[in-house]
Design an enzyme around this catalytic site. Structure first.
Site, PDB file in Angstrom:
ATOM      1  N   SER B 108       0.820  -1.207   0.000  1.00 39.91           N
ATOM      2  CA  SER B 108       0.000   0.000   0.000  1.00 39.91           C
ATOM      3  C   SER B 108       0.855   1.258   0.000  1.00 39.91           C
ATOM      4  O   SER B 108       1.924   1.299   0.619  1.00 39.91           O
ATOM      5  CB  SER B 108      -0.887   0.015   1.250  1.00 39.91           C
ATOM      6  N   TYR B 132      -1.838   5.668  -4.514  1.00 38.20           N
ATOM      7  CA  TYR B 132      -2.820   6.741  -4.405  1.00 38.20           C
ATOM      8  C   TYR B 132      -2.188   7.964  -5.051  1.00 38.20           C
ATOM      9  O   TYR B 132      -1.011   8.273  -4.778  1.00 38.20           O
ATOM     10  CB  TYR B 132      -3.141   7.058  -2.940  1.00 38.20           C
ATOM     11  N   THR B 158      -5.348   2.684  -7.314  1.00 46.15           N
ATOM     12  CA  THR B 158      -6.651   2.528  -6.664  1.00 46.15           C
ATOM     13  C   THR B 158      -7.580   3.634  -7.143  1.00 46.15           C
ATOM     14  O   THR B 158      -7.279   4.817  -6.971  1.00 46.15           O
ATOM     15  CB  THR B 158      -6.488   2.555  -5.139  1.00 46.15           C
ATOM     16  N   LYS B 234      -7.483  -0.723  -9.637  1.00 47.53           N
ATOM     17  CA  LYS B 234      -8.099  -1.459  -8.524  1.00 47.53           C
ATOM     18  C   LYS B 234      -9.332  -0.730  -8.019  1.00 47.53           C
ATOM     19  O   LYS B 234      -9.263   0.467  -7.688  1.00 47.53           O
ATOM     20  CB  LYS B 234      -7.083  -1.583  -7.384  1.00 47.53           C
ATOM     21  N   HIS B 258     -12.979  -2.468  -2.314  1.00 48.63           N
ATOM     22  CA  HIS B 258     -12.082  -1.912  -1.299  1.00 48.63           C
ATOM     23  C   HIS B 258     -12.406  -2.508   0.078  1.00 48.63           C
ATOM     24  O   HIS B 258     -12.470  -1.801   1.079  1.00 48.63           O
ATOM     25  CB  HIS B 258     -12.230  -0.385  -1.266  1.00 48.63           C
TER      26      HIS B 258
HETATM   27  C1  LIG Z   1      -7.364  -2.478   6.880  1.00 49.47           C
HETATM   28  C2  LIG Z   1      -7.459  -2.294   5.405  1.00 49.47           C
HETATM   29  C3  LIG Z   1      -6.665  -1.365   4.781  1.00 49.47           C
HETATM   30  C4  LIG Z   1      -6.721  -1.210   3.411  1.00 49.47           C
HETATM   31  N1  LIG Z   1      -5.882  -0.322   2.810  1.00 49.47           N
HETATM   32  C5  LIG Z   1      -5.910  -0.236   1.470  1.00 49.47           C
HETATM   33  C6  LIG Z   1      -5.007   0.613   0.814  1.00 49.47           C
HETATM   34  O1  LIG Z   1      -4.173   1.263   1.448  1.00 49.47           O
HETATM   35  N2  LIG Z   1      -5.079   0.717  -0.523  1.00 49.47           N
HETATM   36  C7  LIG Z   1      -5.973   0.003  -1.245  1.00 49.47           C
HETATM   37  O2  LIG Z   1      -6.001   0.106  -2.462  1.00 49.47           O
HETATM   38  N3  LIG Z   1      -6.822  -0.847  -0.646  1.00 49.47           N
HETATM   39  C8  LIG Z   1      -6.804  -0.969   0.688  1.00 49.47           C
HETATM   40  N4  LIG Z   1      -7.658  -1.829   1.275  1.00 49.47           N
HETATM   41  C9  LIG Z   1      -8.513  -2.685   0.458  1.00 49.47           C
HETATM   42  C10 LIG Z   1      -7.809  -3.998   0.150  1.00 49.47           C
HETATM   43  O3  LIG Z   1      -6.797  -3.791  -0.788  1.00 49.47           O
HETATM   44  C11 LIG Z   1      -8.769  -5.037  -0.435  1.00 49.47           C
HETATM   45  O4  LIG Z   1      -9.467  -4.475  -1.506  1.00 49.47           O
HETATM   46  C12 LIG Z   1      -9.731  -5.612   0.581  1.00 49.47           C
HETATM   47  O5  LIG Z   1      -9.144  -5.726   1.847  1.00 49.47           O
HETATM   48  C13 LIG Z   1     -10.221  -6.964   0.138  1.00 49.47           C
HETATM   49  O6  LIG Z   1     -11.165  -7.461   0.983  1.00 49.47           O
HETATM   50  P1  LIG Z   1     -10.861  -8.523   2.166  1.00 49.47           P
HETATM   51  O7  LIG Z   1     -10.272  -7.743   3.286  1.00 49.47           O
HETATM   52  O8  LIG Z   1     -12.210  -9.071   2.461  1.00 49.47           O
HETATM   53  O9  LIG Z   1      -9.922  -9.581   1.595  1.00 49.47           O
HETATM   54  C14 LIG Z   1      -7.609  -1.980   2.660  1.00 49.47           C
HETATM   55  C15 LIG Z   1      -8.410  -2.899   3.280  1.00 49.47           C
HETATM   56  C16 LIG Z   1      -8.345  -3.080   4.637  1.00 49.47           C
HETATM   57  C17 LIG Z   1      -9.206  -4.101   5.285  1.00 49.47           C
END
Ligand SMILES: Cc1cc2nc3c(=O)[nH]c(=O)nc-3n(C[C@H](O)[C@H](O)[C@H](O)COP(=O)(O)O)c2cc1C
Ligand SMILES: Cc1cc2nc3c(=O)[nH]c(=O)nc-3n(C[C@H](O)[C@H](O)[C@H](O)COP(=O)(O)O)c2cc1C
Ligand SMILES: Cc1cc2nc3c(=O)[nH]c(=O)nc-3n(C[C@H](O)[C@H](O)[C@H](O)COP(=O)(O)O)c2cc1C
Ligand SMILES: Cc1cc2nc3c(=O)[nH]c(=O)nc-3n(C[C@H](O)[C@H](O)[C@H](O)COP(=O)(O)O)c2cc1C
Lengths: 371, 371, 371, 371
Positions: B108, B132, B158, B234, B258
Site C-alpha cells: 500500500s 494513491y 486505486t 483497482k 475496497h
Molecule cells: C485495513 C485495510 C486497509 C486497506 N488499505 C488499502 C489501501 O491502502 N489501498 C488500497 O487500495 N486498498 C486498501 N484496502 C482494500 C484492500 O486492498 C482489499 O481491496 C480488501 O481488503 C479486500 O477485501 P478482504 O479484506 O475481504 O480480503 C484496505 C483494506 C483493509 C481491510
C-alpha cells in the site's frame, strides 16, 4: 452530549433509552405486527449501488429544485404529530434545524405548537403545511388560511388516514397526549386534547371523532378552490392513485405508507416508487418519497429511482429527543454528509446526474416473512 | 502458538480477541452498517461447486501466470495500509511470508514501512505497488519512481478512493495512527502522520487533505507516461468501467469494493465478476478480484468464474496479528491447501482446467437485507 | 382480565402460559417439525396490500352471503376437537360467542359436548357440523341425522384425515383425553374415551381404530344420499381435488391443511388458494380457507384472493382458554375490527368490492427452510 | 431408555449429549464451515407435498425392488466408517437392525468389524459392500473377493473420495481411531490403525497414504473384471458423471455428497437428483440418493423425485449411539412409520404409485448463505 452519535441509528438508540414509554411507543410504533415497518427500511438495503470511478468529483453539489424553486437539499422533514413530547421546543426546534440546514420542513396539522409560532421560529425555512380535513369544513378552511398567511408554501393533504391504524402499543398504553400539551392549532376552535376514553389510543379516538372519512377525489378540487397554494397528496402507494393525483391537479405526491403506521403488510414505499415514477415521468406532478430512510445512501437511492425529494419522519424525532434543535441539525447534517459521500464515491457531482444507471433494483423486492 | 488455528476464521477470531480496539476497528470495519461487508463473503457461499469424479488427481498444480510471467499461486496479498499496528514487522513480515509461499504481494501507498525496506526484506517476492495519486503530482511521481527502482513490477492504481468512506467505528474512535508509527513513504516529503483533528477519523482526514479527488481517465494516461511498469486499476465494480479500463490501456483490473470500506450496499465483487469477465474475455486486460475471500474454495470459485488471480486483504492482516510472518505464512498455507483439496475433489489437476463448468452461479445473487 | 389482550397473538401467548402442558401441546402442535405450521402464517405476510385512497369510507359493511344465505361476517370458527380441555364450557361457549358476533360456527365430530347441547346453547348461531366417517356406517348415519335435527345447516366432511398425523409432543405426552371428559357424541354408542394405550397419542389411536380410511369419492355420493344438507369438503390442497369436489357435487370446499397437523411440509393453504379459486370460479362450489389466520388483515387477503369465507381454529381455542365465551367474543371482535380497518384503509366499503386488485401475490411463495 | 425418543432428531440430540467429543465430532462433522451439511437437510424442506384426498388408503405397502430383487423397504443404511466408536457391537448391531427391519445395509471398507463377522451377525440381511480402492490393488482385489464370499450382493464403489475433505474439528482434535479399535478388514494385511501423526486428522492421513487417487473410469472396468457382483457408484453429483456411470456399466449410482464431508458448498444431493433422474430414466442404471434425510417424509420426496432407494448415514449412527441394535431398529422403525403415514396422507398405497405429481419442486433451490 451528541458527540458519540455518528449515524441516525445512534440517535434512534439513544432516543429509545431516554424517552418515556408512552411517547416512545407513539413515535416508534408501526401498525399491527410491524412487518411493513421493517420492510420499509429493508427495501433500501436491497437496492445496490453501481459506483463509477475516475470521474472528477472535486466538486459536489446537493442543490436541486422543488415546486419550481431552488432547494438547498434534496431531502426534508416529514410531518409528525405531537413533537413537544420529544422536546419542550418541539416543532419550533425541528423547523429551526431544517432552516439551518436548508431542508424543507413539513408541519403536521396535529402540531403541539401553533402554526404561527412555528412560522415565527423559522421565518426563512421552506415550510409546507400537512393538512387533515376535519368533518367541520369551516375549521379546515381556517387552518389552510392560517398556513397560507404564516408563509407556508404548499398544502400537503394526507390521503391515507381516513382513520388511524392500530398500533398495538398505543392501544395497550391507552395513549393520551400529556395534559400540559395540546393539539395547538385548535385551541379554542375545536377539541384540542387527545385524552383516551379508556378503551384504546386517545389519538385514534381523536381522529375517528374529528376527521372526515368520506373524502374523495372531488375534495381535492374543493381544497384547490379554497387556496392558491400548490396541493401535494401524501400517502399514495399505487400507480393507479398516482395517475388520479395527476388528473386531479396535484402539484406533487408523497409516496408513503405513513411510516407503516396505518395498515400492516403494505409494501415498502421504495418498492412501489419505480412504477409510480415511470407513470408520472414528464408530467407536472412531482414525486417525493418517505418511509424507512435512515442514511444518506438511502436518499441517493430514492433520487436515483426518480424521487425529486425524500423525507424523514422518525429520524428528526430522534434528533429532537436527543438534543432539540441541535439534535435535528446533527441528524440532518449526517444525512447530508452521507449523501455527499455516496455521490462522490458513485462518481456524480450533482443531484441532476443521479439516475437509474447508478443503482440496481431487485427483480423480486420483498420477503416480509423473514422480518 | 498458531497450532490450534486451522482455518482463516480461526485467525480472524484470535485477532479479534488480541488486537487493541482502535487498530482492530480500523482493520475490521466496512463502510456504514457493513451490509456489503457481509455480502462480499456471502456471495461466495451462493456459488455451488460441481465436482467431477473418477479423474486422475494424483497430481495437482497451482501454477499459473500473471502479467505474462509464471506465478506459483493464483492468489496474492491485497494492499492494506498501516500494517505495523498489527505486528512490529508489519509490511516486511507480510511480504516475506508472501515470498515464502510464492504469492504476489501488493504494498500500500499508506505503508508504515518504506518501499525500499519492504523490497529489501523480500527481494525475491513478486511485488506490486498500490498507488494513491496525491494532489502534489511531484510527490506522486517520486513514489512511482521509487517503487519501480525498488523492483516492484506493476503499479496498482486505486480508483475507488477519491475520499475514504465512513467507517462508523473509526469516526467514534477518532482513529489516529499511533504516534510511534508513520506513513513511512512520506517522511520528510509531505505529511506522514494521521492524527485526528478531533472530529472524526484521522485516516479519512489525511486522505481528504492530500489525495487528488479530481482524477479522471486521462490521469491513467498521465500515469502510463511516467512509468514503464504495467498499470492495474483497482476498485472497479461495473462492466462500463471495466471497458473503459481496457480502452485506456490498463494491463489488468482488480474487481473490488475496497473491502466494502467505501460505501455500503455496493454489490459483492464476486457478483459483478461474471459480467466483467465476459466483457474482457480475450482482451489484453487481465481480471483479478478481491473482497470476502476466506477459504481456498472461495479462490477456486473466483478462478472458475474467470479471475486470473484472487487477493486477500484482511486474512493476511489477521495472520500478521496472530504471528507476524509465520502467521501470514500459515494463513496463505491454509488457503493453498484448501484450494488444492477443492481442485482434487472437483476433479481438476491444474489452474487452467478450472472453468465455469465447475461452478453453479445463482440467478439471483444477493439479499443484503437478511444480513 | 382480558383487557391487556389487544391482538390474537396476545391471546395465544396468554394461553401458552396458562394451559396445562398436555392440552396445550394438543392444541398447539403441528405435524412433524412444524414447518408447515409456520408456513401457513408466513404465507399471509408475503401477500402485500395495495391500499387505494380518497374513496368515501364512511360506511363499511362486513356482510356477505354463504351457502345462499346472508351472513353477518365473512369468517367463522373452524372445527376443533376437545374444547372442554380449554374451558369447562367448551364447545357451548365457543358457539355462543360465534352467535354473539354473527360468525359461522363449525362443530367437530370429536366434540366434548353433545351436538344437541351445543345447538341448545347457541340456537341462533349459524352452525355447520364437521363429520368424520366411522367404519361403523350406522354410527355415522346417526350422527348426520342428529346434526340435521339439531339445526346444523351443512355437513363439513373432513377428507384429509383417514388417519391422524404425527404430532411429536402428543406422542411424547402419550396424550389422553382427561378422564372427566369424553367424546360426547358417542357416549353409549361407540368408544367415547381417548385413553392412550401407552405407546403414543390416544387421539391418534382412537382415530386409527374407529375412522374409515377406505373412503373414496363415492362415499361423498353416499353421504349426499343420507342427508338433505349441503356437503362441504374440508382439507383440499390441490386443484385436482378441487375439481373432483365440484364434480361430485360438493356445495363448498375448505382449502385447509388441517392446521398443519397431518403431514409436515405441505404448502400453506393460502398459497394454493389462487389456483383453486381460478378453477372453481363461476361454479356452484364455494371456496373457503383456513389455517394460519391471526389478524383481520389476513382475512382481507383470503377474501381478496377469492375465498368466500375464512375460518380460524386455534384463535378461538386461545380465546376459550383465556376467557371462555367472553374470550372467544373478544378474539372474534378483534378480527372483525381489524378486518373493518383494513377495508377502510384499503378504500373498500363492502366485502363484494374486495378483489385481487387489492393485493399483490408473490411469484415465489414459500421458503420453508427459513422457518 | 429409548422411550422418550420419538423422531430422528431426538436420537441425534441424545447422541450429541452422550458420545465423547472426538468420536462425536468425527461422526457429525461436514467439510469446511458445513454450509452443505445444512443445505442437504434444508433441500428436503423446500420440496412441498401435494396430498390427494379420498383415495382408499386402508392398505399401504412399502415393498419395492432393487437390483432386480424384491425389497421390504425403499430405504437402507449408508456406509459409515468406524461404527464401534458409537457402540461396542458397531457394524454388527447396525446390520442386525437393518435385517430386522428389512432395510438394505451397506458396510464400509473402513469397518471396525471384519466383513465376515458382520455377515455372520446378519445372515439374512440384504448387504452391499462399500469399496475404497487401495493403491495396493492386491489388497483391493482380496477385499472384493471376501465381500462376495461373505454374501454381499453388490459392490458400492465410492468415487468422491480420492482424498478426504477437511473437517476442521477432526483437524483440531488430531483425531485418531481409539487404540482398542482397528480398521478391521486389514488386520495383518496392511495398515489397520488410524493414529494421527500429530499434525491433523488420522483418518485423513490414512486415506491419503493408502487410497489410490489416480482412479479413472477405466478402473470401473477393472473392478467389473474382478467380480461378478453388480457395481454401484457412490458419490455422483452431476448429470455428466451420471451419464458416464451408465456408459461404464454401473448397475446403480448413489447421488451423494458423502454426507457433505468432502468439500463444502457442493449442492444438496436432492437438488441435483431431478436432473440425474431425468437423464437415466428408462436405462439399466438405478438411481439412489443419500444425505440429509431425517424423516420418512424426506424419503417419500426422494422417491417421488425418482430415487429407487434412499439411504441414511448419521441417523443409523445416532441409533447405534443411543441403544445399539435396538436403537437403530427404532430409528429405522420411525422412518418406516413416517413414510407410511406420509403415503397414507398423500393418498398413495404403494411405492410404485409415488411420483412427481405428489411433490412440488422449487424453481430456485438453495440459498446456502442463510444457513
Ligand atoms: C485495513 C485495510 C486497509 C486497506 N488499505 C488499502 C489501501 O491502502 N489501498 C488500497 O487500495 N486498498 C486498501 N484496502 C482494500 C484492500 O486492498 C482489499 O481491496 C480488501 O481488503 C479486500 O477485501 P478482504 O479484506 O475481504 O480480503 C484496505 C483494506 C483493509 C481491510
Ligand atoms: C410519530 C409519527 C407521527 C406522524 N404524524 C403524522 C401526521 O401528523 N401527519 C402525517 O401526514 N403523517 C404523519 N406521520 C407520517 C410521516 O409523515 C411519514 O410519512 C413517516 O414518518 C415516514 O417514515 P419514517 O418515520 O420511517 O421516516 C407520522 C409519523 C410518525 C412516526
Ligand atoms: C386443536 C385442534 C383440533 C382440531 N380438530 C379438528 C377436528 O376435529 N376436525 C377437523 O376437521 N379439523 C380439526 N382441526 C383443524 C381445524 O378445523 C382447522 O383446519 C385448523 O385449525 C385451521 O388452522 P388454524 O388453527 O391455524 O386456524 C383441528 C385443529 C386444531 C388446532
Ligand atoms: C461418520 C461417517 C462416516 C462415513 N464413512 C463413509 C465410508 O466409509 N464410506 C463411504 O462411502 N461413505 C461414508 N460416509 C458417507 C455416507 O455413506 C453417506 O453418504 C452420508 O452419511 C449420508 O448423509 P447423512 O449422514 O446425512 O445420512 C460416511 C459418513 C459419515 C457421517
Amino acid at each position: 452530549g451528541l458527540e458519540g452519535l455518528v449515524c441516525v441509528k445512534d440517535f434512534e438508540e439513544r432516543a429509545l433509552r431516554t424517552l418515556a414509554k408512552h411517547p416512545l411507543d407513539y413515535y416508534q410504533s408501526g401498525a399491527g405486527h410491524e412487518h411493513s415497518l421493517r420492510l420499509a427500511k429493508d427495501a433500501y438495503l436491497r437496492v445496490k449501488l453501481k459506483p463509477r470511478v475516475l470521474r472528477d468529483v472535486s466538486n459536489c453539489s446537493l442543490k436541486t429544485s422543488v415546486l419550481g424553486r431552488p432547494a438547498t437539499l434534496p431531502f426534508g422533514v416529514a410531518p409528525t404529530a405531537l413533537q413537544r413530547m420529544a422536546h419542550p421546543e418541539g416543532e419550533s426546534a425541528n423547523a429551526r434545524a431544517a432552516q439551518t440546514r436548508g431542508a424543507v420542513f413539513i408541519l403536521s396539522t396535529l402540531s403541539t405548537t401553533p402554526i404561527e409560532d412555528v412560522a415565527a421560529a423559522a421565518l426563512d425555512a421552506r415550510k409546507w403545511f400537512q393538512l387533515y380535513i376535519y368533518k367541520d369544513r369551516g375549521v379546515t378552511r381556517q387552518l389552510v388560511q392560517r398556513a397560507q398567511e404564516a408563509g407556508f408554501e404548499a398544502i400537503v393533504l394526507t390521503v391515507d388516514a381516513p382513520i388511524f391504524g392500530i398500533r398495538y402499543a398505543d392501544t395497550r398504553n391507552k395513549f393520551s397526549l400529556p395534559p400540559h400539551l395540546e393539539v395547538a392549532n385548535f385551541k379554542g376552535i375545536t377539541r384540542s386534547d387527545m385524552t383516551s376514553s379508556g378503551t384504546g389510543s386517545g389519538v385514534n379516538e381523536y381522529v375517528a371523532g374529528l376527521l372526515d372519512r368520506s373524502l374523495t377525489w372531488k375534495d381535492v378540487a374543493w381544497l384547490k378552490s379554497i387556496t392558491q397554494l400548490p396541493v401535494i397528496l401524501k400517502g399514495i402507494l399505487t400507480v393507479e392513485d398516482a395517475e388520479l393525483a395527476l388528473k386531479h391537479g396535484a402539484a406533487g405526491i408523497i409516496v408513503s405508507s405513513h411510516g407503516a403506521r396505518q395498515v400492516d403488510t403494505v409494501p415498502a414505499p421504495l418498492e412501489v416508487l419505480p412504477g409510480i415514477v415511470e407513470k408520472l415521468k414528464g408530467t407536472s406532478c412531482e414525486v417525493y418519497v418517505d418511509g424507512g430512510i435512515s442514511t444518506g445512501t438511502d436518499i441517493f437511492k430514492a433520487i436515483a429511482i426518480g424521487a425529486r425529494m425524500a423525507f424523514v419522519g422518525r429520524p428528526a424525532v430522534w434528533g429532537l429527543a436527543c438534543g432539540g434543535q441541535q439534535g435535528v441539525e446533527k441528524v440532518l447534517g449526517i444525512l447530508e454528509d452521507e449523501l455527499r459521500i455516496t455521490m462522490t464515491l458513485s462518481g456524480v457531482g450533482s443531484i441532476e446526474e443521479i439516475n437509474r444507471d447508478y443503482v440496481d433494483i431487485p427483480s423480486v423486492w420483498t420477503s416480509a416473512s423473514k422480518l
